[in-house]
Scaffold this motif. Structure first.
Motif, PDB file in Angstrom:
ATOM      1  N   PHE A  81       1.012  -1.350   0.073  1.00  0.00           N
ATOM      2  CA  PHE A  81       0.380   0.096   0.128  1.00  0.00           C
ATOM      3  C   PHE A  81       0.836   1.538  -0.202  1.00  0.00           C
ATOM      4  O   PHE A  81       0.381   2.367  -0.488  1.00  0.00           O
ATOM      5  N   HIS A  82       2.060   1.187   0.565  1.00  0.00           N
ATOM      6  CA  HIS A  82       3.173   2.607   0.793  1.00  0.00           C
ATOM      7  C   HIS A  82       4.020   2.915  -0.738  1.00  0.00           C
ATOM      8  O   HIS A  82       4.923   3.196  -0.377  1.00  0.00           O
ATOM      9  N   LEU A  83       3.621   1.419  -1.082  1.00  0.00           N
ATOM     10  CA  LEU A  83       5.194   1.497  -2.096  1.00  0.00           C
ATOM     11  C   LEU A  83       5.362   2.822  -3.153  1.00  0.00           C
ATOM     12  O   LEU A  83       4.673   3.290  -3.335  1.00  0.00           O
ATOM     13  N   LYS A  84       6.549   2.820  -2.819  1.00  0.00           N
ATOM     14  CA  LYS A  84       6.440   4.361  -3.588  1.00  0.00           C
ATOM     15  C   LYS A  84       7.208   4.176  -4.761  1.00  0.00           C
ATOM     16  O   LYS A  84       7.065   4.546  -6.204  1.00  0.00           O
ATOM     17  N   GLN A  85       8.498   3.294  -4.904  1.00  0.00           N
ATOM     18  CA  GLN A  85       9.622   2.617  -6.411  1.00  0.00           C
ATOM     19  C   GLN A  85      10.469   1.493  -5.855  1.00  0.00           C
ATOM     20  O   GLN A  85      10.031   1.365  -4.968  1.00  0.00           O
ATOM     21  N   ILE A  86       9.564   0.538  -7.712  1.00  0.00           N
ATOM     22  CA  ILE A  86       9.893  -0.807  -7.309  1.00  0.00           C
ATOM     23  C   ILE A  86      11.812  -0.039  -7.922  1.00  0.00           C
ATOM     24  O   ILE A  86      11.662   0.294  -9.006  1.00  0.00           O
ATOM     25  N   ARG A  87      12.627  -0.908  -7.239  1.00  0.00           N
ATOM     26  CA  ARG A  87      14.310  -0.749  -7.347  1.00  0.00           C
ATOM     27  C   ARG A  87      14.539  -1.990  -7.958  1.00  0.00           C
ATOM     28  O   ARG A  87      15.725  -1.961  -9.273  1.00  0.00           O
ATOM     29  N   ASN A  88      14.259  -3.117  -7.700  1.00  0.00           N
ATOM     30  CA  ASN A  88      15.013  -4.899  -7.546  1.00  0.00           C
ATOM     31  C   ASN A  88      13.677  -5.662  -7.934  1.00  0.00           C
ATOM     32  O   ASN A  88      12.747  -6.077  -7.609  1.00  0.00           O
ATOM     33  N   ILE A  89      14.594  -6.607  -8.947  1.00  0.00           N
ATOM     34  CA  ILE A  89      14.151  -7.950  -8.552  1.00  0.00           C
ATOM     35  C   ILE A  89      14.674  -9.233  -7.727  1.00  0.00           C
ATOM     36  O   ILE A  89      15.428  -9.131  -8.733  1.00  0.00           O
TER      37      ILE A  89
END
Length: 454
Positions: A81-89
């Motif tokens: 819900f608070h996810l701001k930026q996806i940086r890695n897998i």
């Protein structure tokens, strides 16, 4: 290789922190914990602190992605819900479950890379198990979570025979902190940079089952049909969120699917079959998912699942999903609802809610398995937030400001009347730049409130 702990102005990966922080990865905060109960959050200007307080420490974990922190409720800020930026897998590999050593597994991974079955990871973490981490160039919006999930599913499938963890794919998940100490065996988390440039999502997607087919749009009966690429992408996006909701429902219910357990497992297996390539992969993923699922009979005894039953259910769901997808492709990436074609199609939302007895309270915690009323509420809230972002005030703020302006106008009229009791409404309107009707209305309120004697 030279190690730098500072924020770089380029996208080359020299040190492990470059996967989490660079000139583009500044939105949000990275979560770190040692006990999964208390979290510390670090921004792009706190890299030195991140390293100093956590490297060489026992039992440290770091989030794969970044979050917008609610500082009054820090513990719950590490959530999708608070996810701001996806940086890695990140892919977890527990090679010991397959009887493999670390070196044997790393050799197999190198072979997959050489055969172009798998992209070379940017970072490899080695302790009791192995974690492969792929850095996403410039980071990605949370809206691309479905594509990141799709890529993760595909990579896990390629690495299943090496012990890839089928359940380690949540966007809010944690992995072992690089260069920390694994408390299970006291081993240092070895950190190796294998590839020093981040990947775009399109580059990673190239190693997956084709998500899209590129064809030119065509016209039919004067209307432009949607691009095939867009339709197929939308289909996978919806399917990904459906799976996400189904798994979340199991968490909400603590595994209790009394009266609908078999239906739930079939539906879960059906949607999973649309994500990966083989029936055996679907079974392994579903078996791990449903180990905690149960149903109670009339005597309140818990009826346990058997592997053989789950295998039969997965086989049925996989075959139904395969037949549907072939029909879906043949119909130009459109779902055609015909009652007598023998094709088992994905359940519509309202039917799925009924079959799984999803309550209104449960629906409020889900993304897509919601009724029309909740969908309408969310749309209203979304539009309200958009208006706030554009600077528009809330109704409460608007009414408050309106009352202030009204009181100011009445005070000005009252002042003019005190200065000159014989002043006309037209003269007042001219001085204040309002209509004579407005002056008349305010004068009545002033007289009614006994503000002035006229």
């Amino acid at each position: 290789m030279k190690e730098t702990h500072l924020l770089c102005n380029h996208t080359k990966i020299n040190y492990w922190t470059d996967l989490w922080f660079d000139e583009y990865k500044k939105s949000g905060y990275i979560a770190v914990t040692s006990n999964l109960k208390k979290y510390s959050f670090y921004g792009s200007n706190q890299i030195e602190s991140l390293i100093n307080y956590n490297e060489n420490q026992l039992s440290r974990y770091i989030s794969v992605n970044a979050f917008g922190v609610d500082w009054e409720d820090i513990h719950h800020s590490r959530s999708t819900f608070h996810l701001k930026q996806i940086r890695n897998i990140a892919i977890d590999i527990d090679q010991y479950t397959k009887g493999l050593t670390i070196n044997q597994t790393l050799d197999e991974i190198q072979s997959l890379i050489l055969d172009k079955i798998l992209p070379e990871p940017n970072l490899v973490l080695i302790s009791h198990g192995i974690q492969l981490v792929y850095s996403i160039h410039q980071g990605a919006s949370p809206e691309m979570g479905w594509l990141v999930g799709y890529i993760t599913e595909q990579f896990i499938e390629k690495l299943l025979y090496l012990g890839a963890d089928t359940q380690a794919k949540d966007l809010a998940r944690l992995i072992r902190f690089p260069k920390s100490i694994n408390q299970k065996n006291g081993e240092f988390v070895r950190t190796e940079i294998w590839y020093d440039e981040p990947y775009t999502l399109r580059e990673l997607q190239a190693y997956c089952r084709p998500l899209t087919k590129y064809r030119s749009p065509r016209k039919k009966q004067g209307r432009m049909l949607g691009n095939f690429d867009e339709r197929l992408t939308a289909f996978y996006k919806i399917n990904y969120y459906r799976l996400e909701d189904l798994r979340k429902l199991a968490i909400i219910r603590n595994g209790n699917f009394t009266y609908c357990r078999n239906t739930y497992i079939y539906i879960l297996a059906y949607h999973q079959s649309l994500m990966v390539n083989s029936q055996s992969t679907v079974f392994e993923i579903i078996w791990n998912d449903v180990k905690g699922i149960y149903t109670e009979d009339k005597s309140k005894s818990v009826e346990k699942l058997t592997k053989s039953w789950v295998k039969k259910t997965v086989k049925s769901a996989y075959n139904d999903a395969r037949d549907f997808f072939e029909s879906f492709v043949a119909n130009g990436y459109r779902i055609v609802f015909k009652t007598k074609d023998g094709i088992i199609k994905p359940y519509k939302t309202e039917n799925l809610i009924k079959k799984l007895h999803i309550t209104t309270e449960e629906q409020r915690k889900l993304r897509t398995l919601i009724n029309c009323d909740i969908a309408r509420e969310r749309d209203t809230e979304r539009k309200r937030l958009e208006r706030r972002k554009k600077g528009m005030k809330s109704m409460e703020e608007y009414n408050k400001l309106r009352q202030i302006n009204k009181d100011n106008m009445k005070n000005k009229i009252e002042g003019l009347l005190k200065e000159n009791p014989n002043i006309t409404n037209k003269e007042i309107a001219g001085k204040l730049g309002v209509s004579t009707k407005t002056v008349q209305r305010y004068k009545k309120e002033i007289i009614g409130g006994h503000h002035v004697s006229v």
